[in-house]
Design an enzyme around this catalytic site. Structure first.
Site, mmCIF file in Angstrom:
data_model
loop_
_atom_site.group_PDB
_atom_site.id
_atom_site.type_symbol
_atom_site.label_atom_id
_atom_site.label_comp_id
_atom_site.label_asym_id
_atom_site.label_seq_id
_atom_site.Cartn_x
_atom_site.Cartn_y
_atom_site.Cartn_z
ATOM 1 C CB CYS A 120 -11.415 26.571 17.223
ATOM 2 S SG CYS A 120 -10.833 24.911 17.612
ATOM 3 N N PRO A 121 -13.459 26.683 19.567
ATOM 4 C CG PRO A 121 -15.729 27.079 19.180
ATOM 5 C CD PRO A 121 -14.396 27.087 18.502
#
Length: 575
Positions: A120-121
């Site tokens: 995920c970011p």
């Protein structure tokens, strides 16, 4: 009239399973379809299907976690997730109209060897929750799986070339761009992290049916095409994921510099001191690279490695002309899509193709990006950023409260998802422009959901399952650390009541923060960075906002959450 039988397997997610059952019945009535639904949860089986009903049925719908060895044979089958039913039950019923008895053949073909990557970011909670969801799903389906997590500290449990070569299926569950070159020739399925978190088994089944062979890496155009299809948001989040380490490192170093040398430690009279040096490292080093990293890796997500040099150069130009992070974002997209266009326009003989990624694309891409930044987008973007900064710095009263309500509410909508990340990126990028009030509102609002659920599970135990009450302890710590994802297990079980309660509290927390003029100069860390001198302006106001927001969510949960049907023995019942 069609006759459908359905089996809904909810496991521990009894509330979701019941909602899915009712949604199927309602959609079937609207379509004039006869349906019988058997519900399987950890509490047992409700409305079991009798053999006569199975004999009369036209098809079988399997929802959620339903083991293959417990499924009636001989009927056309359709498998879907609980989330798909809750989103559009009518579409799920329509989807199965053309199912055949051979539909489940892929699942019955035997155990598969699966390799997966989750990312995920920010690389904090969603990365590892997605990995756990896939591992549990593979175990339930009888498959072997190895998951590489690309988190905040880099890759862990990295896949080896031998494991990739032996794999029957590759699953990429990521909200940012992942390097795909090593999977050339393998069947690959791309997905966001959320389906893996919600229902790993359903995602694996979908991957079996829809995976496509990954192309080779003969040239930049081949590598870029899959990335181009992932969408603007994913390109932006890829840039953000590479930018955040610079923001976090720079922000914390600046806070430490203030703690050691005072609020004016950056002035020349303190030159040579440790505080002054740390400030230079954070402000002149890490923060200077923040926008170029953002722009460079947006371009990388779009056009692969040939996009990095044009993107980073455009990011540096954005800082030089005062266009800031908005200019950096534009530079990244200009560079990425510009290089992508060049790869499709320029055709060279095979003997000269090696010059494309190392000479022609960086040269032309950098020139194109730089010229557009200087002559077209730079000045207007700089004016927009200056106006935005001035507006935020001058905000008072109702306008500040409205912004705080919006940012705070966004933090609780999906708890680490796209909407949450959009609010977080807004707060972090403004730190470099010395606008720090939004960051305070964002962090305070992101802390309240797990804290509220932890407290509510203690005050109203009869309204939470045993697992939720146990998870409350971890949620409290995660809330203090500004890990909003600690609220996800609670929201996943009862989204229609929990999520609105959390949005209300987070929105109030953000509004109170903005009205009280709380400022936060560090982008992460929760309560553990608040004691750093000068990291927070109006520390009491931060705690007031956090307490009020948490109290609002707890009160909303008390009103909306219902007593569970079968509370554990000894649990006190509400009046």
């Amino acid at each position: 009239m069609q006759k459908i039988i359905a089996i809904v397997g909810g496991g521990e997610r009894a509330t979701h399973a019941v909602l899915a059952r009712e949604a199927l019945k309602k959609a079937a009535r609207a379509q004039g379809t006869e349906i019988l639904v058997e519900l399987r949860t950890s509490d047992g089986v409700q409305d079991p299907l009798d053999p006569a009903a199975i004999q009369r049925a036209d098809r079988l719908l399997l929802v959620g976690d339903v083991a293959e060895d417990a499924v009636p044979g001989g009927l056309p089958q359709v498998r879907v997730s609980i989330a798909e039913v809750l989103e559009d039950a009518a579409a799920v019923l329509a989807r199965g109209a053309g199912a055949t008895a051979a539909a489940p053949a892929a699942a019955a073909a035997g155990p598969l060897k699966i390799v997966a990557i989750t990312s995920c970011p920010t690389g904090i909670a969603h990365t590892f929750m997605a990995a756990e969801g896939l591992q549990e799903g593979a175990k339930a389906l009888g498959h072997q799986i190895r998951v590489e997590t690309q988190g905040s500290v880099g890759s862990q449990d990295a896949l080896t070339p031998d494991e990739i070569a032996a794999a029957d299926l590759v699953i990429i569950a990521a909200d940012r761009q992942v390097e795909m070159g090593r999977f050339a020739g393998k069947r690959v399925f791309n997905s966001p992290t959320k389906p893996a978190i919600n229902d790993g088994a359903a995602l694996i089944r979908k991957a079996q049916a829809e995976a496509r062979v990954q192309g080779g890496t003969a040239g930049p155009a081949e590598e870029s095409a899959p990335a181009h299809k992932t969408g603007v948001y994913k390109h932006l989040m890829t840039g953000v994921s590479f930018m955040l380490p610079f923001v976090v490192a720079g922000g914390l170093l600046i806070a430490l510099a203030f703690a050691l040398g005072g609020i004016y430690v950056y002035e020349d009279q303190y030159a040579g001191t440790l505080g002054y040096t740390l400030f230079q490292i954070g402000a002149k080093g890490a923060f200077t690279l923040m926008v170029p990293a953002l722009a460079g890796y947006i371009a990388y997500s779009i056009a692969d490695r040939p996009g990095i040099a044009p993107g980073m150069t455009g990011g540096v130009i954005a800082g030089t002309i005062g266009a800031g992070f908005l200019g950096g974002i534009l530079a990244g997209f200009i560079a990425g899509y510009g290089v992508l266009a060049l790869t499709r326009i320029i055709k060279l003989p095979r003997t000269l193709q090696g010059l494309m990624p190392v000479l022609i694309l960086p040269l032309l891409g950098t020139a194109l990006t730089g010229l557009l930044m200087f002559y077209v987008v730079g000045a207007p973007t700089a004016r927009v950023l200056a106006a935005l900064t001035a507006w935020l710095q001058d905000m008072q009263g109702s306008s500040a409260a409205i912004l705080g309500l919006i940012l705070g509410g966004m933090m609780a909508v999906d708890m680490g998802g796209p909407i949450n990340k959009a609010a977080y990126v807004f707060g972090t990028t403004l730190i470099a422009s010395n606008v720090t009030e939004p960051m305070a509102a964002v962090m305070c609002a992101g802390m309240t959901p797990p804290l509220a659920l932890a407290i509510a599970s203690r005050l109203f135990p009869a309204r939470f399952t045993v697992e939720e009450r146990e998870a409350g302890n971890a949620a409290f710590v995660l809330g203090l650390a500004f890990v909003t994802e600690g609220a996800i297990p609670f929201a996943a079980r009862d989204p229609l009541r929990v999520i609105p309660s959390l949005i209300a509290g987070s929105a109030v927390a953000g509004a109170v923060c903005m009205v009280l003029g709380v400022q936060l100069k560090v982008p992460h860390g929760g309560i553990f960075v608040l004691p750093i001198p000068n990291a927070v302006v109006n520390l009491p106001g931060f705690f007031i906002a956090m307490v009020i927001g948490t109290a609002v969510s707890v009160a909303a949960l008390a009103v909306l959450k219902r007593r569970i049907e079968a509370p554990a023995a000894g649990v006190p019942q509400p009046a």
